[in-house]
Scaffold this active site. Structure first.
Site, PDB file in Angstrom:
ATOM      1  CD  GLU A 193      35.892  42.994  40.873  1.00 41.26           C
ATOM      2  OE1 GLU A 193      34.704  42.721  41.150  1.00 41.26           O
ATOM      3  OE2 GLU A 193      36.285  43.246  39.716  1.00 41.26           O
ATOM      4  CB  SER A 243      40.930  49.528  40.897  1.00 38.90           C
ATOM      5  OG  SER A 243      40.828  49.074  39.574  1.00 38.90           O
ATOM      6  CG  HIS A 246      39.663  44.441  39.182  1.00 42.27           C
ATOM      7  ND1 HIS A 246      38.461  44.925  39.662  1.00 42.27           N
ATOM      8  CD2 HIS A 246      40.440  45.523  38.932  1.00 42.27           C
ATOM      9  CE1 HIS A 246      38.508  46.252  39.694  1.00 42.27           C
ATOM     10  NE2 HIS A 246      39.693  46.638  39.262  1.00 42.27           N
TER      11      HIS A 246
END
Lengths: 287, 287
Positions: free
Chosen positions: A199, A129, A172
């Protein structure tokens, strides 16, 4: 390890930490009997709980030498006691959180110098992330979710850690509708290849010149080399991006990508065969 | 009108009905002094209120001959009294709702035959959201939002009205994260060009062989002609799509696309210049 073994593991977020842990296994495998440092520098609150999650996961995967590098203010990134935690480390893992916290707190500090050294000496640097976003020279920070790119729009970029060059990473990717913003970034300078990572999915970059895909989602490679026209430099900032002749590859586990000649190919062997089932959504403190 | 003037106006949803109405203006302009029939066949409830919204919008845009074609069961699509509403019509507008309601209720009925005739005689057929999806031979019905395409995934397709061939249309494109599912549809058969249309954005298809973009968002053209590899036919249905060498164009107002040779170009004149400001989100009953 030799210098030539250096590896980046860039994860699109929400990698499994409780079940089959396909992506974290790869981090553990490459750290082997070495020392892994997990840093929660991207997070403000809940850093202990987050470290514990990773500690549990990595211990279960056989990592014996595991340390926590917590940095809550830039000042700490210069303390010898903090730098010492990275002594002899062969792997560093950046958790999710806020990418600007990572770069503003460790950029141009002894901590980052040491991390760069670990990488150059053949270590593995992994990040998920926010920890994935910081890998490139320029990172996407905010804005543009679920929208086509508008020339004067709200997408913010900032200088990243620069462990990989010629690439802009977004995470994402499908889950947050980030195709538009990555297209905008590529349009601004097609020298950068756009790499959008879903993800539960990662790219494993070997020696900086190619990667393969690991995990259950997709990886989108946006190549602007052959673009024939774009309106990105127009004066009317309200205009929605227009760009012709983008080359795109959608990759998944079993695919490899050569960064030098910008071409994909199927891979054979271990990583291609062990396909993980789609992980269940996890409840975690990170983004 | 001559046969050669036939036009489709395919709208990605949420077109402005209250303010500058850039897209509906184009429908009104092309209907001119002719007769426009708005059909709410895609909707189950709230059809009266929805018709009133469009009535108000189109009347304000100077459409004098405006009729409501409500069909709540397939049986009605065969009634002479319903078919009569389409007498002398030069334009038909499909509202949003459920695309399967449109095709299951009017497919292969006298109502559809008449609509086809209106189009072939040089009329304008417009549709928004579900009304846009039905235009192609195969339509996307459900699933795949905010996800990369999985080979055995939940994306459902069904036969559409087939007013345009060689194209699969998707709507609410960036807003609902539909890139993955449109890629899946193109991978299944690259003879179809994928065309993803954002909200508040439309393509105006002239004589079936090219279109231009109208509105504030983007239009994504996904061309699989040069694809060198895809795993779409693999047996393991859990696999995420992999596809190499897709050609993509992102278009916005001011761009035109030639469907025959699959190439974009900038357009000049009226439509290129009058750029609408981003419309505010509207509260409407439709999807």
């Amino acid at each position: 390890m030799e210098r030539s073994d250096r590896t980046l593991i860039i994860i699109g977020g929400k990698e499994d930490r409780a079940n089959n842990k396909v992506i974290l296994s790869e981090v553990a495998r490459r750290v082997g009997s070495g020392k892994l440092v997990v840093t929660t520098v991207a997070m403000t609150n809940g850093t202990d709980q987050l470290f514990e999650q990773y500690e549990k996961a990595f211990r279960a995967l056989g990592v014996k030498h595991l340390y926590n590098l917590e940095i809550s203010e830039r000042e700490q990134a210069t303390l010898p006691s903090k730098v010492k935690i990275l002594d002899d480390a062969t792997g560093v893992f950046f958790t999710g959180g806020d990418q600007l916290k990572i770069t503003s707190q460790i950029g141009d500090t002894p901590i980052f110098e040491r991390i760069r050294e670990i990488y150059d000496d053949g270590g593995v640097i992994a990040g998920t992330s926010a920890g994935a976003a910081v890998m490139s020279e320029t990172m996407l920070v905010e804005g543009g979710d679920e929208n086509s790119h508008v020339i004067g729009g709200s997408v913010r970029m900032a200088p990243g850690l620069g462990l990989i060059s010629g690439v802009i990473v977004d995470q994402h990717f499908m889950e947050r509708g980030r195709f538009g913003r990555l297209m905008g970034a590529v349009a601004q300078n097609p020298k950068n290849l756009g790499v959008g990572i879903d993800e539960q999915t990662a790219i494993v970059v070997e020696r900086g010149n190619g990667f393969y895909v690991l995990g259950s989602g997709g990886v989108y490679v946006i190549d602007g080399t052959q673009v024939t026209y774009s309106n990105i430099a127009e004066e009317d900032m309200r205009k929605t991006l227009s760009i012709y002749n983008v080359r795109m590859h959608m990759l998944s586990q079993g695919d490899r990508f050569d960064l030098l000649n910008r071409s994909p190919r199927q891979m054979k062997g271990r990583a291609a065969e062990k396909l993980p089932e789609k992980e269940e959504e996890q409840e975690t403190a990170t983004v």
